[in-house]
Design a protein around this motif. Sequence first.
Motif, short mmCIF file in Angstrom:
data_model
loop_
_atom_site.label_atom_id
_atom_site.label_comp_id
_atom_site.label_asym_id
_atom_site.label_seq_id
_atom_site.Cartn_x
_atom_site.Cartn_y
_atom_site.Cartn_z
N ALA A 59 0.84 -1.20 0.00
CA ALA A 59 0.00 0.00 0.00
C ALA A 59 0.88 1.25 0.00
N GLU A 60 2.02 1.20 0.68
CA GLU A 60 2.91 2.37 0.77
C GLU A 60 3.48 2.70 -0.61
N GLU A 61 3.92 1.65 -1.30
CA GLU A 61 4.50 1.86 -2.63
C GLU A 61 3.42 2.39 -3.60
N PHE A 62 2.21 1.87 -3.43
CA PHE A 62 1.12 2.34 -4.30
C PHE A 62 0.89 3.84 -4.07
N GLN A 63 0.85 4.23 -2.81
CA GLN A 63 0.64 5.65 -2.47
C GLN A 63 1.73 6.52 -3.08
N ARG A 64 2.97 6.03 -3.00
CA ARG A 64 4.08 6.80 -3.54
C ARG A 64 3.91 6.99 -5.05
N MET A 65 3.56 5.90 -5.76
CA MET A 65 3.41 5.98 -7.22
C MET A 65 2.25 6.89 -7.60
N ALA A 66 1.13 6.77 -6.85
CA ALA A 66 -0.03 7.63 -7.14
C ALA A 66 0.36 9.09 -6.92
N GLY A 67 1.07 9.36 -5.82
CA GLY A 67 1.49 10.74 -5.49
C GLY A 67 2.42 11.30 -6.55
N ALA A 68 3.25 10.45 -7.13
CA ALA A 68 4.22 10.91 -8.13
C ALA A 68 3.59 10.98 -9.53
N GLY A 69 2.29 10.69 -9.64
CA GLY A 69 1.60 10.80 -10.93
C GLY A 69 2.00 9.70 -11.91
N GLU A 70 2.41 8.55 -11.38
CA GLU A 70 2.89 7.49 -12.28
C GLU A 70 1.75 6.65 -12.88
N PHE A 71 0.51 6.87 -12.41
CA PHE A 71 -0.61 6.09 -12.95
C PHE A 71 -1.42 6.90 -13.96
N ALA A 72 -1.77 6.27 -15.08
CA ALA A 72 -2.68 6.89 -16.05
C ALA A 72 -4.07 6.95 -15.44
N GLU A 73 -4.38 5.97 -14.61
CA GLU A 73 -5.63 5.93 -13.85
C GLU A 73 -5.42 4.95 -12.72
N TRP A 74 -6.13 5.14 -11.64
CA TRP A 74 -6.10 4.13 -10.58
C TRP A 74 -7.44 4.11 -9.87
#
Length: 235
Positions: A59-74
């Motif tokens: 969950a921590e890594e997911f939060q980091r990626m979402a925060g860094a804008g690495e997802f086209a959608e989540w």
Amino acid sequence: MERPRGILVIISSPSGAGKTTLARRLLGEFPELEFSVSYTTRPKRTGEREGHDYHFISAEEFQRMAGAGEFAEWAEVHGNHYGTSRAAVERALSAGRDVVFDVDGQGGCALAAKWPGDSLRVFVLPPSLSSLEERLRRRATDTDEVIRRRLKKAIEELAYHRRYEHRIVNDDLDRAYQTLRELYVTAKRTLPGDASELEALRDGDRNRGDWEHAERLIAEGGRRAGGEGAPAAGR
Ligand code: ADP
Ligand code: 5GP
């Protein structure tokens, strides 16, 4: 002539309707197609492989990626997080490779909004609600509680079919696959740019009939939710 950019083949459905089965079959027939491997915080199911079915992350890594804008959608689905890597999609499309997405309705809509004109959106429907429940149980990878939650969400998810251009009723797997194949081959030949052949398929009798089928399932789901309120509360 080689198409300069790949297309997005977005396949969604209520959980258990068969989108993974259909998507994997398409990938098996067309080796040039690439599967978009999502990131998820959900635990790995038996038989699933890291990097093949999903990238399983904390969950921590997911939060980091979402925060860094690495997802086209989540999205959060069934209490877990799922996301599509923006860079991986861009890399494939720019290299002219087509990408298959197995995402939920909101994810599919978000992707199509990001890459308009390059997307084929297909919604897979179960033949009936009882067959959906049976398939969820037969898959036997989830607990009873998870299956109940998935069925409820599946019924809600059905309404997303209205935002998809194409529907496929997955009654007979071979027939359903042939429809998906025809849609893909047509999209591959005509997108981006001339969508007239796809529009003809969208406006055809089959798709209209499948729209009506979806609406019947939604109505039945509504009746079930009303009728099942009392016993469910006692469980
Ligand atoms: P989803 O990805 O939509 O959750 P799956 O592809 O995992 O659904 O399919 C759910 C279950 O239903 C699997 O056990 C699969 O083998 C089975 N299944 C898929 N399509 C059919 C079909 N046309 N008839 C019967 N069973 C099917
Ligand atoms: P499952 O846990 O059964 O693999 O997937 C649950 C749901 O999450 C399915 O409807 C699946 O299509 C969806 N899903 C998987 N990956 C993604 C993703 O990256 N984004 C979104 N929005 N949904 C996803």
